[in-house]
Design a protein around this motif. Structure first.
Motif, PDB file in Angstrom:
ATOM      1  N   LEU A  26      -1.650   8.838  -7.744  1.00 48.13           N
ATOM      2  CA  LEU A  26      -2.494   7.649  -7.659  1.00 48.13           C
ATOM      3  C   LEU A  26      -2.580   6.943  -9.010  1.00 48.13           C
ATOM      4  O   LEU A  26      -2.613   5.705  -9.064  1.00 48.13           O
ATOM      5  CB  LEU A  26      -3.884   8.015  -7.160  1.00 48.13           C
ATOM      6  N   GLU A  27      -2.632   7.692 -10.083  1.00 48.74           N
ATOM      7  CA  GLU A  27      -2.653   7.058 -11.402  1.00 48.74           C
ATOM      8  C   GLU A  27      -1.367   6.277 -11.639  1.00 48.74           C
ATOM      9  O   GLU A  27      -1.391   5.173 -12.204  1.00 48.74           O
ATOM     10  CB  GLU A  27      -2.871   8.114 -12.479  1.00 48.74           C
ATOM     11  N   ARG A  28      -0.247   6.829 -11.199  1.00 51.24           N
ATOM     12  CA  ARG A  28       1.015   6.097 -11.323  1.00 51.24           C
ATOM     13  C   ARG A  28       1.017   4.865 -10.417  1.00 51.24           C
ATOM     14  O   ARG A  28       1.452   3.781 -10.811  1.00 51.24           O
ATOM     15  CB  ARG A  28       2.182   7.013 -10.961  1.00 51.24           C
ATOM     16  N   LEU A  29       0.522   5.034  -9.201  1.00 52.59           N
ATOM     17  CA  LEU A  29       0.487   3.930  -8.242  1.00 52.59           C
ATOM     18  C   LEU A  29      -0.355   2.773  -8.770  1.00 52.59           C
ATOM     19  O   LEU A  29      -0.025   1.600  -8.554  1.00 52.59           O
ATOM     20  CB  LEU A  29      -0.094   4.445  -6.918  1.00 52.59           C
ATOM     21  N   ALA A  30      -1.435   3.099  -9.458  1.00 53.74           N
ATOM     22  CA  ALA A  30      -2.328   2.062  -9.976  1.00 53.74           C
ATOM     23  C   ALA A  30      -1.642   1.160 -10.995  1.00 53.74           C
ATOM     24  O   ALA A  30      -2.104   0.037 -11.238  1.00 53.74           O
ATOM     25  CB  ALA A  30      -3.569   2.704 -10.595  1.00 53.74           C
ATOM     26  N   GLY A  31      -0.562   1.633 -11.599  1.00 52.87           N
ATOM     27  CA  GLY A  31       0.147   0.835 -12.587  1.00 52.87           C
ATOM     28  C   GLY A  31       1.337   0.073 -12.052  1.00 52.87           C
ATOM     29  O   GLY A  31       1.981  -0.672 -12.804  1.00 52.87           O
TER      30      GLY A  31
ATOM     31  N   LEU B 243       0.879  -1.166   0.000  1.00 53.76           N
ATOM     32  CA  LEU B 243       0.000   0.000   0.000  1.00 53.76           C
ATOM     33  C   LEU B 243       0.918   1.218   0.000  1.00 53.76           C
ATOM     34  O   LEU B 243       1.693   1.424   0.945  1.00 53.76           O
ATOM     35  CB  LEU B 243      -0.910   0.013   1.225  1.00 53.76           C
ATOM     36  N   GLY B 244       0.857   2.008  -1.067  1.00 54.47           N
ATOM     37  CA  GLY B 244       1.809   3.084  -1.259  1.00 54.47           C
ATOM     38  C   GLY B 244       1.440   4.356  -0.540  1.00 54.47           C
ATOM     39  O   GLY B 244       0.473   4.431   0.222  1.00 54.47           O
ATOM     40  N   LEU B 245       2.255   5.371  -0.786  1.00 53.80           N
ATOM     41  CA  LEU B 245       2.012   6.718  -0.287  1.00 53.80           C
ATOM     42  C   LEU B 245       1.488   7.598  -1.406  1.00 53.80           C
ATOM     43  O   LEU B 245       1.672   7.307  -2.585  1.00 53.80           O
ATOM     44  CB  LEU B 245       3.315   7.331   0.251  1.00 53.80           C
TER      45      LEU B 245
ATOM     46  N   ILE C 220       1.071  -3.466  -6.044  1.00 49.19           N
ATOM     47  CA  ILE C 220       0.553  -2.400  -5.183  1.00 49.19           C
ATOM     48  C   ILE C 220      -0.976  -2.426  -5.236  1.00 49.19           C
ATOM     49  O   ILE C 220      -1.570  -2.252  -6.291  1.00 49.19           O
ATOM     50  CB  ILE C 220       1.085  -1.022  -5.613  1.00 49.19           C
ATOM     51  N   ALA C 221      -1.574  -2.632  -4.076  1.00 47.23           N
ATOM     52  CA  ALA C 221      -3.033  -2.768  -4.008  1.00 47.23           C
ATOM     53  C   ALA C 221      -3.746  -1.447  -3.807  1.00 47.23           C
ATOM     54  O   ALA C 221      -4.937  -1.333  -4.104  1.00 47.23           O
ATOM     55  CB  ALA C 221      -3.416  -3.724  -2.877  1.00 47.23           C
ATOM     56  N   GLY C 222      -3.032  -0.452  -3.301  1.00 42.21           N
ATOM     57  CA  GLY C 222      -3.700   0.808  -3.008  1.00 42.21           C
ATOM     58  C   GLY C 222      -2.784   1.731  -2.245  1.00 42.21           C
ATOM     59  O   GLY C 222      -1.578   1.761  -2.469  1.00 42.21           O
ATOM     60  N   VAL C 223      -3.352   2.448  -1.282  1.00 41.61           N
ATOM     61  CA  VAL C 223      -2.636   3.531  -0.607  1.00 41.61           C
ATOM     62  C   VAL C 223      -3.003   3.541   0.873  1.00 41.61           C
ATOM     63  O   VAL C 223      -4.112   3.139   1.259  1.00 41.61           O
ATOM     64  CB  VAL C 223      -2.987   4.882  -1.279  1.00 41.61           C
TER      65      VAL C 223
END
Length: 323
Positions: A127-132, A112-114, A136-139
């Protein structure tokens, strides 16, 4: 972008931070992390945990094996949340490092990122970058920011974007200081449960649960004070127009569909949480490696009557792992 996970019980609430990010985001209120003879300090405050427990992936895997955990979901400790202004560089560095260790774990770790919390535009871009990012499941986010909670401001925008991008959200308190809680570790023992309950109330009474029905959101520490005062919220909702202004159903109904972890330290409170939120809402958590961690998370949960297979299915649902 969550992928295949390893088999076995899932711990959704554990922390990791690489040594190179111990300086914490710009403006962090507590000062940098420091290693002193193998023990971790937050500024001058001893955290009562070994440094390697926070930063060393083999130590995390050893703890998982000892606890019978098949998959551990790791996120930054709350003092690494970027709450004091722009921190794009720190956020990107953490998310990239997280994706690397998760990708090397063969499905035993998920992340789960920042996300920066300084502006809506920055939130959306990260968040758009994190989604790829694979694995990584979320934040993970704080429950409060600048006097606002999940129903307003940047934190609300995080929820809107996570629902749009199909990202999970873990809400973790920050142990915010107050003068009346300066002794006896009360900023943690009282402050953390109150912070979390404030965020749950904002979500339910603010109409966000109804506005974002597909949002996957989990509150740690069993929802803090929520199970014990949910009936009070319902009473207020039924008797006061200002309480029910933004929602069409009482909190006791809307709470079903959220997720809560098992870190309650009290079997009776865990029973109450399960009764109020439903068995499908409860996921196994440890709070590794902190002093308030549930050292045997699976044993604690199952000794209270929860089924390990149900807990695992609930966690996979929260993380967005499709059958």
């Amino acid at each position: 972008m969550i992928g295949a996970l390893a088999e076995g019980p899932i711990d959704v609430h554990a922390h990791w931070l690489p040594n190179e990010l111990f300086e914490l985001p710009p403006g962090a209120p507590y000062g940098p992390l420091r290693d002193r003879d193998g023990e971790l300090y937050l500024g001058e405050i001893p955290l009562s945990i070994a440094t390697r427990a926070m930063s060393d992936v083999p130590a995390i895997r050893d703890d998982m094996a000892a606890a019978g955990i098949g998959v551990r979901v790791i996120s930054a400790p709350p003092f690494a949340f970027p709450v004091a202004g722009p921190a794009a560089g720190y956020v990107t560095a953490f998310n990239d490092a997280l994706a690397t260790v998760v990708g090397e774990s063969a499905g035993a770790l998920a992340g789960l990122g920042l996300v920066p919390l300084d502006s809506a535009a920055s939130v959306s871009a990260h968040l758009e970058r994190l989604a790829g990012l694979p694995g990584i499941a979320g934040v993970a986010i704080p429950p409060l920011l600048g006097g606002e909670s999940l129903d307003r401001g940047v934190l609300h925008h995080v929820l809107v974007e996570c629902a749009r991008l199909d990202l999970a959200v873990l809400v973790h308190p920050m142990q915010l200081p107050r003068p009346e809680w300066s002794a006896h570790y009360l900023a943690n023992l009282i402050g953390n449960p109150v912070e979390t309950a404030t965020a749950v109330a904002a979500l339910l009474l603010g109409g966000i649960r109804e506005q974002l029905p597909t949002l996957r959101i989990c509150f740690v520490h069993g929802g803090g004070c929520t199970p014990g005062i949910l009936g009070r919220w319902d009473h207020g909702w039924r008797t006061r127009p200002d309480v029910r202004r933004h929602s069409t159903r009482p909190p006791g109904e809307l709470v079903r569909g959220l997720w809560f972890d098992t870190v309650t330290h009290d079997p009776q409170l865990l029973d109450l949480l399960t009764e109020r939120a439903g068995k499908e809402a409860v996921v196994c958590g440890s709070d590794y490696p902190f002093d308030m961690a549930q050292r045997d998370p699976l044993g604690f949960a199952t000794s209270g009557g929860l089924d390990a297979r149900v807990l695992t299915a609930n966690a996979r649902a929260f993380l967005g792992v499709r059958p």
